[in-house]
Design a protein around this motif. Structure first.
Motif, mmCIF file in Angstrom:
data_model
loop_
_atom_site.group_PDB
_atom_site.id
_atom_site.type_symbol
_atom_site.label_atom_id
_atom_site.label_comp_id
_atom_site.label_asym_id
_atom_site.label_seq_id
_atom_site.Cartn_x
_atom_site.Cartn_y
_atom_site.Cartn_z
ATOM 1 N N ALA A 1 0.835 -1.208 0.000
ATOM 2 C CA ALA A 1 0.000 0.000 0.000
ATOM 3 C C ALA A 1 0.863 1.248 0.000
ATOM 4 O O ALA A 1 0.603 2.213 -0.740
ATOM 5 N N MET A 2 1.923 1.243 0.801
ATOM 6 C CA MET A 2 2.806 2.401 0.844
ATOM 7 C C MET A 2 3.507 2.610 -0.486
ATOM 8 O O MET A 2 3.583 3.731 -1.001
ATOM 9 N N LEU A 3 4.020 1.520 -1.081
ATOM 10 C CA LEU A 3 4.741 1.623 -2.344
ATOM 11 C C LEU A 3 3.842 2.169 -3.448
ATOM 12 O O LEU A 3 4.270 2.992 -4.264
ATOM 13 N N ALA A 4 2.600 1.704 -3.483
ATOM 14 C CA ALA A 4 1.667 2.184 -4.503
ATOM 15 C C ALA A 4 1.440 3.686 -4.378
ATOM 16 O O ALA A 4 1.425 4.421 -5.380
ATOM 17 N N VAL A 5 1.284 4.169 -3.148
ATOM 18 C CA VAL A 5 0.997 5.592 -2.939
ATOM 19 C C VAL A 5 2.212 6.454 -3.250
ATOM 20 O O VAL A 5 2.098 7.500 -3.909
ATOM 21 N N ILE A 6 3.402 6.056 -2.779
ATOM 22 C CA ILE A 6 4.578 6.891 -3.048
ATOM 23 C C ILE A 6 4.912 6.892 -4.539
ATOM 24 O O ILE A 6 5.428 7.885 -5.066
ATOM 25 N N ALA A 7 4.606 5.795 -5.237
ATOM 26 C CA ALA A 7 4.841 5.758 -6.681
ATOM 27 C C ALA A 7 3.923 6.741 -7.395
ATOM 28 O O ALA A 7 4.363 7.523 -8.255
ATOM 29 N N VAL A 8 2.646 6.728 -7.046
ATOM 30 C CA VAL A 8 1.680 7.630 -7.690
ATOM 31 C C VAL A 8 2.014 9.089 -7.385
ATOM 32 O O VAL A 8 2.084 9.935 -8.293
ATOM 33 N N ILE A 9 2.243 9.404 -6.108
ATOM 34 C CA ILE A 9 2.507 10.796 -5.730
ATOM 35 C C ILE A 9 3.853 11.252 -6.281
ATOM 36 O O ILE A 9 3.978 12.360 -6.832
ATOM 37 N N GLY A 10 4.880 10.420 -6.124
ATOM 38 C CA GLY A 10 6.203 10.801 -6.589
ATOM 39 C C GLY A 10 6.236 11.097 -8.078
ATOM 40 O O GLY A 10 6.780 12.129 -8.514
ATOM 41 N N LEU A 11 5.642 10.219 -8.873
ATOM 42 C CA LEU A 11 5.639 10.428 -10.320
ATOM 43 C C LEU A 11 4.756 11.612 -10.702
ATOM 44 O O LEU A 11 5.093 12.375 -11.620
ATOM 45 N N ALA A 12 3.619 11.777 -10.014
ATOM 46 C CA ALA A 12 2.733 12.899 -10.321
ATOM 47 C C ALA A 12 3.416 14.230 -10.033
ATOM 48 O O ALA A 12 3.343 15.175 -10.840
ATOM 49 N N VAL A 13 4.080 14.329 -8.885
ATOM 50 C CA VAL A 13 4.773 15.570 -8.532
ATOM 51 C C VAL A 13 5.920 15.831 -9.496
ATOM 52 O O VAL A 13 6.140 16.961 -9.947
ATOM 53 N N PHE A 14 6.671 14.785 -9.836
ATOM 54 C CA PHE A 14 7.802 14.939 -10.752
ATOM 55 C C PHE A 14 7.336 15.408 -12.130
ATOM 56 O O PHE A 14 7.954 16.284 -12.740
ATOM 57 N N GLU A 15 6.244 14.836 -12.629
ATOM 58 C CA GLU A 15 5.787 15.129 -13.981
ATOM 59 C C GLU A 15 5.035 16.454 -14.092
ATOM 60 O O GLU A 15 4.922 17.012 -15.183
ATOM 61 N N THR A 16 4.521 16.969 -12.992
ATOM 62 C CA THR A 16 3.665 18.157 -13.079
ATOM 63 C C THR A 16 4.261 19.360 -12.356
ATOM 64 O O THR A 16 4.862 20.230 -12.976
ATOM 65 N N VAL A 17 4.091 19.404 -11.052
ATOM 66 C CA VAL A 17 4.412 20.637 -10.318
ATOM 67 C C VAL A 17 5.846 20.712 -9.814
ATOM 68 O O VAL A 17 6.353 21.789 -9.525
ATOM 69 N N GLY A 18 6.519 19.579 -9.668
ATOM 70 C CA GLY A 18 7.860 19.585 -9.094
ATOM 71 C C GLY A 18 7.838 19.972 -7.629
ATOM 72 O O GLY A 18 6.780 20.029 -6.998
ATOM 73 N N LEU A 19 8.993 20.254 -7.067
ATOM 74 C CA LEU A 19 9.071 20.582 -5.647
ATOM 75 C C LEU A 19 8.591 21.995 -5.339
ATOM 76 O O LEU A 19 8.553 22.400 -4.183
ATOM 77 N N GLY A 20 8.211 22.739 -6.388
ATOM 78 C CA GLY A 20 7.648 24.068 -6.162
ATOM 79 C C GLY A 20 6.364 24.027 -5.372
ATOM 80 O O GLY A 20 5.960 25.031 -4.775
ATOM 81 N N ILE A 21 5.717 22.857 -5.335
ATOM 82 C CA ILE A 21 4.488 22.711 -4.548
ATOM 83 C C ILE A 21 4.737 22.981 -3.072
ATOM 84 O O ILE A 21 3.841 23.421 -2.346
ATOM 85 N N LEU A 22 5.978 22.753 -2.628
ATOM 86 C CA LEU A 22 6.292 22.963 -1.212
ATOM 87 C C LEU A 22 6.256 24.441 -0.841
ATOM 88 O O LEU A 22 6.105 24.780 0.327
ATOM 89 N N ARG A 23 6.409 25.321 -1.837
ATOM 90 C CA ARG A 23 6.360 26.752 -1.554
ATOM 91 C C ARG A 23 4.930 27.275 -1.510
ATOM 92 O O ARG A 23 4.674 28.356 -0.984
ATOM 93 N N ARG A 24 3.988 26.500 -2.061
ATOM 94 C CA ARG A 24 2.603 26.960 -2.125
ATOM 95 C C ARG A 24 1.724 26.370 -1.029
ATOM 96 O O ARG A 24 0.658 26.893 -0.729
ATOM 97 N N GLY A 25 2.163 25.295 -0.451
ATOM 98 C CA GLY A 25 1.353 24.685 0.596
ATOM 99 C C GLY A 25 2.088 23.517 1.229
ATOM 100 O O GLY A 25 2.874 22.833 0.567
#
Length: 222
Positions: free
Chosen positions: A175-199
């Motif tokens: 369950a953990m691996l599935a979630v980190i894979a989805v979130i990690g790839l989504a963040v990498f492909e879209t917003v990047g680490l800039g999301i940390l500055r917005r929220g």
């Protein structure tokens, strides 16, 4: 072990750990952005999941052994006290960890980092209330399958605990691996680490509250 809600709760805990950036997806994304490749994100996922699973496995194995030699009643008191105590520790100063691994680390280094992070957060402790309801039935099932005249009841019960404990770790890790894979790839492909500055959500605070709340709930309802 036949209660599906126990397994859903176990998978839910794994998913919650996967959502927490400190459990690995943030590190995976940072590696991917540094190398400029999606493959770096994917390559980071197995050691992160393995380190987390090893941390949980240590807790599960220790608890299974303890349950073979200690009566269930004392464990029902010790378990919530441990959860509440560690939750309070995390609430007061647990976020001040100083675990550092270089961004050029390999499989072993990333596994070690994940193991230390999961252990520092007490990732396996939240599973303890579930284990109280899972391991004992597994021990009884193992003994019943061996027949009424079987000897070596201790090793047989230990085998049942080992099988149940391994299943617990695998479900939690998947369950953990599935979630980190989805979130990690989504963040990498879209917003990047800039999301940390917005929220930003303080997962350390949420986790400390979850530990304390689970311990208090188990103490009142168990």
């Amino acid at each position: 072990m036949d209660d599906p809600w126990q397994w859903l709760a176990l998978a839910g805990l794994g998913a919650f750990h996967g959502v927490n950036p400190a459990m690995g997806w943030l590190f995976a994304v940072a590696l991917g952005l540094q190398e400029g490749r999606r493959g770096a994100v994917i390559r980071a996922l197995p050691p992160i999941a393995l380190g987390h699973a090893l941390s949980v496995l240590v807790v599960v194995a220790g608890f299974a052994i303890l349950q073979l030699v200690v009566a269930t009643a004392p464990l029902r008191l010790v378990t919530p006290a441990l959860l509440i105590g560690f939750g309070l520790y995390r609430l007061v100063r647990g976020y001040r960890h100083r675990l550092r691994v270089g961004m050029r680390t390999g499989f072993a280094g990333l596994t070690l980092w994940s193991f230390l992070m999961a252990s520092a957060h007490g990732a396996g402790l939240m599973i303890l209330p579930l284990l109280l309801g899972m391991l004992a039935p597994a021990q009884l099932m193992a003994l019943s399958l061996c027949g009424p005249g079987a000897g070596m009841t201790g090793p047989v019960a230990a085998l049942g605990s080992a099988a149940a404990g391994l299943a617990v770790v695998l479900v939690h890790m998947a369950a953990m691996l599935a979630v980190i894979a989805v979130i990690g790839l989504a963040v990498f492909e879209t917003v990047g680490l800039g999301i940390l500055r917005r929220g930003w959500v303080n997962f350390d605070l949420l986790w400390a509250g979850a530990l304390i709340g689970t311990g208090a709930g188990f103490l009142l309802l168990g």
